[in-house]
Structures are given as C-alpha cells and as structure tokens.
Design a protein around this motif. Structure first.
Motif, PDB file in Angstrom:
ATOM      1  N   ASP A  97       0.814  -1.221   0.000  1.00 42.32           N
ATOM      2  CA  ASP A  97       0.000   0.000   0.000  1.00 42.32           C
ATOM      3  C   ASP A  97       0.843   1.264   0.000  1.00 42.32           C
ATOM      4  O   ASP A  97       0.467   2.272  -0.613  1.00 42.32           O
ATOM      5  CB  ASP A  97      -0.930   0.019   1.220  1.00 42.32           C
ATOM      6  N   GLY A  98       1.985   1.234   0.690  1.00 46.74           N
ATOM      7  CA  GLY A  98       2.773   2.455   0.842  1.00 46.74           C
ATOM      8  C   GLY A  98       3.849   2.680  -0.183  1.00 46.74           C
ATOM      9  O   GLY A  98       4.242   3.814  -0.440  1.00 46.74           O
ATOM     10  N   PRO A 139       1.828   2.965  -4.959  1.00 45.29           N
ATOM     11  CA  PRO A 139       2.063   4.326  -5.450  1.00 45.29           C
ATOM     12  C   PRO A 139       3.031   4.363  -6.632  1.00 45.29           C
ATOM     13  O   PRO A 139       2.852   5.153  -7.567  1.00 45.29           O
ATOM     14  CB  PRO A 139       2.646   5.053  -4.228  1.00 45.29           C
ATOM     15  N   ALA A 140       4.041   3.487  -6.616  1.00 46.38           N
ATOM     16  CA  ALA A 140       4.971   3.441  -7.748  1.00 46.38           C
ATOM     17  C   ALA A 140       4.247   2.967  -9.015  1.00 46.38           C
ATOM     18  O   ALA A 140       4.455   3.524 -10.099  1.00 46.38           O
ATOM     19  CB  ALA A 140       6.143   2.518  -7.425  1.00 46.38           C
ATOM     20  N   SER A 170       1.111   3.342  -9.531  1.00 48.97           N
ATOM     21  CA  SER A 170       0.185   4.432  -9.866  1.00 48.97           C
ATOM     22  C   SER A 170       0.860   5.466 -10.745  1.00 48.97           C
ATOM     23  O   SER A 170       0.257   5.989 -11.686  1.00 48.97           O
ATOM     24  CB  SER A 170      -0.280   5.123  -8.593  1.00 48.97           C
ATOM     25  N   VAL A 171       2.101   5.778 -10.415  1.00 47.75           N
ATOM     26  CA  VAL A 171       2.839   6.762 -11.216  1.00 47.75           C
ATOM     27  C   VAL A 171       3.019   6.240 -12.632  1.00 47.75           C
ATOM     28  O   VAL A 171       2.882   6.989 -13.603  1.00 47.75           O
ATOM     29  CB  VAL A 171       4.202   7.067 -10.548  1.00 47.75           C
ATOM     30  N   GLY A 220      -0.863   8.158 -12.604  1.00 50.90           N
ATOM     31  CA  GLY A 220      -1.289   8.768 -11.342  1.00 50.90           C
ATOM     32  C   GLY A 220      -2.610   8.276 -10.801  1.00 50.90           C
ATOM     33  O   GLY A 220      -3.103   8.779  -9.802  1.00 50.90           O
ATOM     34  N   SER A 225      -4.800   5.593  -8.871  1.00 50.83           N
ATOM     35  CA  SER A 225      -4.629   4.501  -7.924  1.00 50.83           C
ATOM     36  C   SER A 225      -5.389   3.278  -8.417  1.00 50.83           C
ATOM     37  O   SER A 225      -6.471   3.389  -8.988  1.00 50.83           O
ATOM     38  CB  SER A 225      -5.151   4.917  -6.550  1.00 50.83           C
ATOM     39  N   GLN A 236      -5.206  -5.092  -6.781  1.00 52.10           N
ATOM     40  CA  GLN A 236      -4.327  -4.777  -5.662  1.00 52.10           C
ATOM     41  C   GLN A 236      -4.200  -5.965  -4.703  1.00 52.10           C
ATOM     42  O   GLN A 236      -3.116  -6.278  -4.231  1.00 52.10           O
ATOM     43  CB  GLN A 236      -4.826  -3.553  -4.902  1.00 52.10           C
TER      44      GLN A 236
END
Length: 133
Positions: free
Chosen positions: A38-39, A43-44, A46-47, A51, A53, A86
């Motif tokens: 999740d942390g 996020p990586a 997502s980028v 961007g 999620s 996810q």
C-alpha cells in the motif's frame, strides 16, 4: 483417559504450538507486506499508470443519481476491479517473500546425519552377505 487430559496432551504436542506461532507470525508478516504494497509498490505503479490509484479503477454500470440539490438519491453501481488487482499483487508479493524466506531457511538448515545402524543389523547384513557367497 479423560477428555481434558487428552486435550492437554494434544496441545502439548510441538506441532500444535509451532502451528499457532506460525499463524500469529504469519498474520503479523501479512500486515508488514500489506503496508509495503500500500505504501510503496502501489504508489509506484500508480505513477506508471498515469497517477491513478488501482483502488480507483472501476467499470461503472449505473452512475450515481443526484437530485437538483446535489443530494445522491441512488448509489453508483460499479465493478471495482482495481481492488481485486491490488489484492492479487498483495498475495503475489507475500507468496514471493515467503518463498524467499523458506529458501533461505532450507539453505541454512543442515541435513540430519543418518544414525548408524544398530550392531545386530550390521551382524545380520554380514551373515546375509556371507550366505550369498
């Protein structure tokens, strides 16, 4: 033997205690890997996906209905496949880390030396071999 004493004997066995410890440590380890996913991982990703999620990925079947005042009168109906993706990534990472841990553990573990056969077995083997001649 009473049921209580049988239960005590069952609980006292090493396998049951080891299993209980493994479940507790596994649950804690799962939380660590989930926090990692999740942390850091998500996020990586997502980028890399612009961007957005993964949790936000969905296919809207029926959009939410709002009245003139902006109050929602009917909830949105959507297939939220992003959460599924996810959770699958979570599972794969947990399985991979456990695989690496087991692989390292097996490498550290030394094979148990075979116990020497008892003297009577050796004697019987000698007798067998001499009778074959």
């Amino acid at each position: 033997m009473g049921m209580i004493s049988e239960f005590k004997e069952f609980i006292a066995k090493g396998n049951v205690v080891d299993l209980a410890v493994g479940v507790v440590i596994g649950a804690a380890f799962g939380k660590i890997v989930t926090a990692l996913v999740d942390g850091i991982v998500m996020p990586a990703l997502s980028v890399m996906t612009g961007g957005v999620s993964f949790k936000d990925w969905k296919h809207v079947i029926t959009p939410a209905v709002t009245d003139a005042s902006g109050k929602e009168t009917a909830a949105e109906v959507a297939i939220r496949y992003g959460e599924f993706i996810q959770v699958c990534i979570d599972f794969l990472l947990i399985a991979f880390v456990i695989f690496l841990f087991i692989k390292a553990y097996n490498r550290m573990r030394t094979p148990a030396a075979d116990a020497a056969p008892p003297e009577d077995v050796l004697l019987l083997r000698e007798i067998r071999d001499s009778l074959k001649k």
